[in-house]
Design a protein around this motif. Structure first.
Motif, PDB file in Angstrom:
ATOM      1  N   HIS B 116       0.894  -1.063   0.088  1.00 48.76           N
ATOM      2  CA  HIS B 116      -0.029  -0.033   0.067  1.00 48.76           C
ATOM      3  C   HIS B 116       0.784   1.170   0.132  1.00 48.76           C
ATOM      4  CE1 HIS B 116      -2.827   3.032   2.312  1.00 48.76           C
ATOM      5  NE2 HIS B 116      -3.255   2.671   1.100  1.00 48.76           N
ATOM      6  N   ASP B 122      -4.325   3.767   5.925  1.00 44.91           N
ATOM      7  CA  ASP B 122      -5.689   3.567   5.636  1.00 44.91           C
ATOM      8  C   ASP B 122      -6.105   2.145   6.523  1.00 44.91           C
ATOM      9  OD1 ASP B 122      -8.190   2.212   4.724  1.00 44.91           O
ATOM     10  OD2 ASP B 122      -7.320   2.388   2.444  1.00 44.91           O
ATOM     11  N   GLN B 125      -6.898  -1.237   4.899  1.00 43.81           N
ATOM     12  CA  GLN B 125      -5.629  -2.046   4.367  1.00 43.81           C
ATOM     13  C   GLN B 125      -4.725  -2.540   5.657  1.00 43.81           C
ATOM     14  OE1 GLN B 125      -5.674  -2.848   1.551  1.00 43.81           O
ATOM     15  NE2 GLN B 125      -6.968  -1.575   0.523  1.00 43.81           N
ATOM     16  N   ALA B 129      -2.524  -5.458   3.548  1.00 41.12           N
ATOM     17  CA  ALA B 129      -1.406  -5.006   2.915  1.00 41.12           C
ATOM     18  C   ALA B 129      -0.371  -4.353   3.811  1.00 41.12           C
ATOM     19  CB  ALA B 129      -2.105  -3.836   1.810  1.00 41.12           C
ATOM     20  N   GLN B 131       1.699  -1.328   4.396  1.00 43.70           N
ATOM     21  CA  GLN B 131       2.155   0.188   3.697  1.00 43.70           C
ATOM     22  C   GLN B 131       3.589   0.528   3.564  1.00 43.70           C
ATOM     23  OE1 GLN B 131       0.654   3.306   6.375  1.00 43.70           O
ATOM     24  NE2 GLN B 131       0.559   4.875   4.996  1.00 43.70           N
ATOM     25  N   LEU B 182      -2.367   0.680  -4.668  1.00 46.15           N
ATOM     26  CA  LEU B 182      -1.714  -0.668  -4.203  1.00 46.15           C
ATOM     27  C   LEU B 182      -0.869  -1.199  -5.417  1.00 46.15           C
ATOM     28  CD1 LEU B 182      -5.075  -2.688  -2.988  1.00 46.15           C
ATOM     29  CD2 LEU B 182      -3.323  -1.442  -1.668  1.00 46.15           C
TER      30      LEU B 182
END
Lengths: 245, 245
Positions: B116, B122, B125, B129, B131, B182
């Motif tokens: 991410h 976020d 996320q 994911a 970051q 992404l």
């Protein structure tokens, strides 16, 4: 004192809703606890654009608070994000005039409701969409949705517990956004009553599944009685998407 | 006895990995507990295509088990999904020959790692994911990834705790899939060592951020020493995507 407007996003699945409740983890109480820490224990009141229920998400909730601290907008954003739990994020911080009010100055709101149409259970969607694998006539739903547009008394489409007197609201747009096995319903209006979006969605699902006809909508509006509308769709599909001022 | 092959998906964030561990919630122990219930307490062993670590997700993990129950594939799927917790889903059930083995018969696996890239945190996320908001030179990463293709000794790219002797594996493809903020890295190979995908990703991130050069990759492969490769990327970005037989 300086007033700050913040746009925040949160994953609602870990919260008992937005508003402070005794002994519950809420978005507002996390925000206020964090601001109290930043202000050496002084209580700072956070005002949101409106509540969201337990499990309801926000992509763009708006809050305001007043602070005596002289910090730049950018530093506020960094400080707030470093202190907040991972399921709340501050997307922007703006210095605003003391006349700004997150709730009373809002002129329009956008909500989205995400339906997961696949018959296969998806562990990654379970908290972020409502699985509805029973088949839907989206054309009927679209037809039904047109009856909600404009100015109506939405008494039939809000929780019987709703406390506000005036139940007249304007819905400006209802859109259907297709994306693979997700169907997103987008609602824009000047304000929404307690549980209103979830009841609108539940009623549109009743139309999509054939339990109601599009032409039933004006009749239900006319009844001004919650019992005639559809079920309240579950919280996990709902997102407060944006608040306009 | 009939052997069943199941494709399952799970949100890894609530599990201490795939494999049974004492006093931990794992995918295998949830599956075995559920099968024991279906078989009046009899213990049914579940064999997976391989382990996944705590926090690692699966879109298409494959398991097999043997059962004396005479149930159709479709009914198995319904029964299993109705008994399993919400963070595991059975996507398909297939009757297979007793020679099928989820682990030993696998000829190829696909893993994906989701980055991410946004500087904004976020909340939606954070478990799905990794970051990485520091900027990446994706062209360099792509160039570096080519050195991994083909047959190599991946000793430098697996956990020092890896127990298997033979560390030679074939990587057939590494692809970069862009989608908004992404970036997905897709790895296909005949097998992956313990932590291998996460170390490959950590090393590609070191290249993307300028800490390593693409040309360093063959040198690191040659060293056969874990210490020369990049960090192990966090679990939450990793998905076991598909297992091929």
């Amino acid at each position: 004192m300086q007033r700050y407007k913040c746009v925040i996003s949160y994953d609602g699945s870990g919260f008992s809703g937005y508003q402070v409740q005794p002994n519950k983890r809420t978005v507002q109480s996390e925000l206020e606890a964090m601001l109290a820490k930043m202000h050496k224990g002084a209580s700072i009141k956070v005002v949101g654009s409106g509540r969201t229920d337990a499990g309801v998400h926000a992509k763009g909730q708006v809050i305001h608070f007043d602070s005596p601290l002289a910090i730049s907008e950018q530093k506020w954003e960094i400080a707030l994000n470093s202190m907040l739990p991972e399921d709340i994020s501050v997307l922007s911080v703006l210095k605003v005039d003391a006349s700004f009010h997150a709730r009373f100055a809002a002129v329009r709101k956008e909500y989205r409701y995400i339906l997961h149409l696949s018959p296969k259970r998806d562990p990654f969607q379970r908290k972020f969409a409502y699985q509805y694998p029973y088949g839907l006539n989206v054309d009927s739903m679209r037809e039904a949705s047109k009856f909600f547009l404009g100015t109506h008394d939405f008494t039939s489409f809000c929780s019987a517990k709703t406390e506000v007197e005036d139940k007249i609201r304007i819905i400006e747009a209802i859109d259907f956004i297709n994306g693979g096995d997700l169907l997103t319903l987008r609602f824009v209006g000047n304000g929404f009553l307690y549980n209103m979006v979830r009841i609108l969605v539940g009623t549109l699902l009743a139309v999509g599944s054939g339990d109601l006809l599009p032409e039933d909508i004006p009749v239900i509006l006319e009844k001004k009685d919650r019992r005639f509308a559809g079920k309240t769709a579950p919280a996990q599909g709902l997102y407060l998407w944006e608040v306009f001022y």
